[in-house]
Design a protein around this motif. Structure first.
Motif, PDB file in Angstrom:
ATOM      1  N   HIS A 180      -8.083 -11.052  11.114  1.00 56.75           N
ATOM      2  CA  HIS A 180      -7.912 -10.457  12.446  1.00 56.75           C
ATOM      3  C   HIS A 180      -9.190  -9.795  12.951  1.00 56.75           C
ATOM      4  O   HIS A 180      -9.219  -9.264  14.061  1.00 56.75           O
ATOM      5  CB  HIS A 180      -6.792  -9.405  12.424  1.00 56.75           C
ATOM      6  CG  HIS A 180      -5.422  -9.985  12.635  1.00 56.75           C
ATOM      7  ND1 HIS A 180      -4.770 -10.744  11.689  1.00 56.75           N
ATOM      8  CD2 HIS A 180      -4.568  -9.909  13.702  1.00 56.75           C
ATOM      9  CE1 HIS A 180      -3.583 -11.095  12.141  1.00 56.75           C
ATOM     10  NE2 HIS A 180      -3.444 -10.607  13.362  1.00 56.75           N
ATOM     11  N   GLY A 181     -10.238  -9.795  12.137  1.00 57.98           N
ATOM     12  CA  GLY A 181     -11.514  -9.231  12.566  1.00 57.98           C
ATOM     13  C   GLY A 181     -11.772  -7.803  12.132  1.00 57.98           C
ATOM     14  O   GLY A 181     -12.772  -7.192  12.525  1.00 57.98           O
ATOM     15  N   TYR A 182     -10.893  -7.243  11.296  1.00 63.04           N
ATOM     16  CA  TYR A 182     -11.135  -5.906  10.774  1.00 63.04           C
ATOM     17  C   TYR A 182     -12.253  -5.970   9.733  1.00 63.04           C
ATOM     18  O   TYR A 182     -12.322  -6.921   8.948  1.00 63.04           O
ATOM     19  CB  TYR A 182      -9.874  -5.334  10.116  1.00 63.04           C
ATOM     20  CG  TYR A 182      -8.772  -4.967  11.077  1.00 63.04           C
ATOM     21  CD1 TYR A 182      -8.647  -3.666  11.561  1.00 63.04           C
ATOM     22  CD2 TYR A 182      -7.841  -5.911  11.511  1.00 63.04           C
ATOM     23  CE1 TYR A 182      -7.619  -3.321  12.438  1.00 63.04           C
ATOM     24  CE2 TYR A 182      -6.818  -5.585  12.390  1.00 63.04           C
ATOM     25  CZ  TYR A 182      -6.714  -4.286  12.850  1.00 63.04           C
ATOM     26  OH  TYR A 182      -5.713  -3.952  13.722  1.00 63.04           O
ATOM     27  N   ILE A 234     -10.563  -1.861   6.505  1.00 62.66           N
ATOM     28  CA  ILE A 234      -9.461  -2.220   5.613  1.00 62.66           C
ATOM     29  C   ILE A 234      -9.379  -1.250   4.443  1.00 62.66           C
ATOM     30  O   ILE A 234      -8.291  -0.799   4.057  1.00 62.66           O
ATOM     31  CB  ILE A 234      -9.630  -3.661   5.082  1.00 62.66           C
ATOM     32  CG1 ILE A 234      -9.490  -4.679   6.223  1.00 62.66           C
ATOM     33  CG2 ILE A 234      -8.591  -3.964   3.994  1.00 62.66           C
ATOM     34  CD1 ILE A 234      -8.122  -4.748   6.844  1.00 62.66           C
ATOM     35  N   SER A 235     -10.534  -0.877   3.890  1.00 60.74           N
ATOM     36  CA  SER A 235     -10.529   0.043   2.736  1.00 60.74           C
ATOM     37  C   SER A 235     -10.010   1.420   3.146  1.00 60.74           C
ATOM     38  O   SER A 235      -9.317   2.088   2.370  1.00 60.74           O
ATOM     39  CB  SER A 235     -11.925   0.155   2.129  1.00 60.74           C
ATOM     40  OG  SER A 235     -12.822   0.820   2.998  1.00 60.74           O
ATOM     41  N   GLU A 245      -2.210  -9.765   0.729  1.00 64.38           N
ATOM     42  CA  GLU A 245      -1.958 -10.483   1.982  1.00 64.38           C
ATOM     43  C   GLU A 245      -2.397  -9.649   3.185  1.00 64.38           C
ATOM     44  O   GLU A 245      -2.982 -10.162   4.137  1.00 64.38           O
ATOM     45  CB  GLU A 245      -0.472 -10.832   2.101  1.00 64.38           C
ATOM     46  CG  GLU A 245      -0.143 -11.677   3.328  1.00 64.38           C
ATOM     47  CD  GLU A 245       1.332 -12.009   3.440  1.00 64.38           C
ATOM     48  OE1 GLU A 245       1.707 -12.693   4.409  1.00 64.38           O
ATOM     49  OE2 GLU A 245       2.114 -11.571   2.568  1.00 64.38           O
ATOM     50  N   TYR A 246      -2.131  -8.341   3.125  1.00 63.29           N
ATOM     51  CA  TYR A 246      -2.530  -7.430   4.206  1.00 63.29           C
ATOM     52  C   TYR A 246      -4.051  -7.409   4.349  1.00 63.29           C
ATOM     53  O   TYR A 246      -4.594  -7.452   5.468  1.00 63.29           O
ATOM     54  CB  TYR A 246      -1.993  -6.035   3.895  1.00 63.29           C
ATOM     55  CG  TYR A 246      -2.465  -4.930   4.806  1.00 63.29           C
ATOM     56  CD1 TYR A 246      -2.292  -5.003   6.189  1.00 63.29           C
ATOM     57  CD2 TYR A 246      -3.081  -3.791   4.281  1.00 63.29           C
ATOM     58  CE1 TYR A 246      -2.728  -3.971   7.017  1.00 63.29           C
ATOM     59  CE2 TYR A 246      -3.513  -2.767   5.099  1.00 63.29           C
ATOM     60  CZ  TYR A 246      -3.331  -2.862   6.466  1.00 63.29           C
ATOM     61  OH  TYR A 246      -3.764  -1.849   7.278  1.00 63.29           O
ATOM     62  N   GLU A 247      -4.758  -7.386   3.215  1.00 64.31           N
ATOM     63  CA  GLU A 247      -6.221  -7.426   3.254  1.00 64.31           C
ATOM     64  C   GLU A 247      -6.724  -8.726   3.868  1.00 64.31           C
ATOM     65  O   GLU A 247      -7.576  -8.717   4.766  1.00 64.31           O
ATOM     66  CB  GLU A 247      -6.789  -7.268   1.838  1.00 64.31           C
ATOM     67  CG  GLU A 247      -8.304  -7.394   1.775  1.00 64.31           C
ATOM     68  CD  GLU A 247      -8.828  -7.500   0.357  1.00 64.31           C
ATOM     69  OE1 GLU A 247      -9.565  -8.472   0.061  1.00 64.31           O
ATOM     70  OE2 GLU A 247      -8.496  -6.620  -0.464  1.00 64.31           O
ATOM     71  N   LYS A 248      -6.204  -9.852   3.398  1.00 70.40           N
ATOM     72  CA  LYS A 248      -6.630 -11.163   3.900  1.00 70.40           C
ATOM     73  C   LYS A 248      -6.365 -11.294   5.392  1.00 70.40           C
ATOM     74  O   LYS A 248      -7.239 -11.710   6.172  1.00 70.40           O
ATOM     75  CB  LYS A 248      -5.904 -12.274   3.139  1.00 70.40           C
ATOM     76  CG  LYS A 248      -6.280 -13.683   3.602  1.00 70.40           C
ATOM     77  CD  LYS A 248      -5.498 -14.743   2.851  1.00 70.40           C
ATOM     78  CE  LYS A 248      -5.888 -16.141   3.324  1.00 70.40           C
ATOM     79  NZ  LYS A 248      -5.644 -16.343   4.772  1.00 70.40           N
ATOM     80  N   ASN A 249      -5.150 -10.944   5.813  1.00 66.35           N
ATOM     81  CA  ASN A 249      -4.799 -11.054   7.226  1.00 66.35           C
ATOM     82  C   ASN A 249      -5.638 -10.104   8.083  1.00 66.35           C
ATOM     83  O   ASN A 249      -6.007 -10.434   9.214  1.00 66.35           O
ATOM     84  CB  ASN A 249      -3.315 -10.750   7.430  1.00 66.35           C
ATOM     85  CG  ASN A 249      -2.416 -11.834   6.870  1.00 66.35           C
ATOM     86  OD1 ASN A 249      -2.901 -12.880   6.420  1.00 66.35           O
ATOM     87  ND2 ASN A 249      -1.118 -11.597   6.859  1.00 66.35           N
TER      88      ASN A 249
END
Length: 402
Positions: free
Chosen positions: A168-170, A175-176, A160-164
């Motif tokens: 959010h444009g990250y 993200i990695s 969920e953190y990855e998807k969000n």
């Protein structure tokens, strides 16, 4: 010896929860040393008096009260066993073991990320400290939370953190990087026996696999590099371009390491120094072009080769100075790309990528490349090289007689 140590329970009234309760702490006293350790128990003052048998109230049923007392007793026994397990009882040894146990009650991800940030910052590891700080900020922003227990950092949470984060444009790369910070915290908890290894959320499905960057490292081909070498500028602009070229000719030296070079680092045909990022020794063969740059810009009045530092800078000031020159260099590189119609984003770090790619093209073995880049291990170098363009592959394939 353990008779000198007193273990008791106290209600910590300095902080009150929203439901008017206070944390029960285990207090350990020893030769003037005192340690209050958090527990999972929270009581009102009246509840605590009843548990201690100091009031006749009937807030709890007899069975419930017996269960609570038994659990508190087990907590006390746990610390008794810790004390008995110490070979030598000193305040220092006792504090070390108790801190380890207390940390189990502070296993909250954002707290641990901020703790790692502070520790690294104190040790002068500013870049990696910022990584943990930014990870904590991103979790609060992306997930809309102020805290999350480590046991709740599950594969589902990470997905969920990855998807969000992407929403959010990250970038996948960002993200990695944040995920690797979280993974480090998890590894720390497991390696220190603070969490059960079975709860580890990273790995192959059904666990979480860290997203891979879609970006390729930008390296210049031979023709582009010839263009940069041939450009002539005026004054400081030429110096900024030459810093870029010097990094290229020194097999990708980082800017902060270039600024920190001292005259005695140049010895017997080598640049012999230490890489700031990893503390690894760097021993780089001094190329003719790098030697010419040194002769052109060396400052004989300063202990530093190029005279851009005074030697009194803090870790943060060194980082800021490096950023200052990096911005100046990147501005010059962008202007050259615009003028020469080079359709690539070229930054100071491109010199490192290009130099590494050239070593790969020349079939230099990975161990040597690893040493020149200042990596801690060959695996890091292999991962680094895997992201470089495949210019040499294309060239070799086109030469094959079909």
């Amino acid at each position: 010896m353990t008779k000198k140590i007193k273990i008791s329970t106290v209600l910590y009234t300095s902080y009150k929860t929203s439901d008017e309760k206070y944390n029960l702490k285990i207090r350990i006293s020893f030769n003037g040393y005192q340690k209050n350790i958090s527990t999972k128990f929270y009581f009102t003052k009246d509840e605590f008096k009843e548990i201690k048998g100091k009031s006749n109230t009937r807030i709890f049923s007899k069975d419930k009260k017996d269960i609570i007392k038994a659990e508190i007793f087990e907590e006390i026994q746990k610390y008794q066993r810790i004390i008995e397990g110490l070979k030598i009882i000193t305040p220092e040894a006792l504090n070390k073991e108790l801190n380890k146990e207390e940390e189990k009650y502070q296993l909250e991800l954002i707290y641990l990320l901020n703790k790692e940030d502070k520790q690294r910052r104190a040790n002068g590891k500013i870049s990696s400290a910022n990584q943990y700080k930014e990870t904590a900020i991103s979790i609060k922003k992306i997930m809309g939370i102020k805290e999350i227990a480590m046991v709740d950092v599950t594969p589902a949470f990470l997905q969920e953190y990855e998807k969000n984060g992407l929403d959010h444009g990250y970038s996948p790369t960002t993200i990695s990087i944040y995920m690797r910070s979280i993974k480090y915290i998890w590894n720390y908890c497991i390696n220190n026996d603070l969490l059960n290894r079975q709860l580890y959320p990273f790995g192959r499905k059904p666990k979480y696999t860290i997203i891979k960057s879609r970006q390729r490292k930008s390296a210049l081909d031979t023709i582009d590099m010839i263009i940069f070498k041939s450009v002539k500028l005026e004054g400081a602009q030429q110096f900024y371009l030459d810093l870029f070229l010097f990094s290229y000719y020194t097999f990708g030296m980082n800017l902060i390491d270039i600024l920190k070079l001292e005259h005695n680092d140049i010895y017997n045909g080598f640049i012999d120094t230490t890489r700031t990022k990893t503390d690894n020794t760097l021993k780089i063969p001094l190329t003719k072009e790098a030697e010419e740059f040194i002769e052109k810009y060396k400052d004989k009045e300063s202990k530093f080769l190029f005279g851009k530092l005074d030697g009194n800078e803090t870790h943060q000031q060194l980082k800021d100075r490096s950023k200052y020159y990096s911005k100046k260099i990147n501005k010059v590189l962008k202007a050259i790309c615009d003028d020469k119609k080079i359709a690539k984003k070229v930054t100071f770090y491109t010199a490192r990528h290009t130099s590494a790619n050239n070593l790969l093209v020349q079939k230099i073995d990975v161990a040597t490349i690893s040493q020149l880049l200042g990596h801690k291990d060959i695996k890091t170098t292999q991962n680094y090289l895997s992201g470089l363009p495949d210019y040499d592959i294309k060239e070799r394939v086109l030469k094959i007689a079909m």
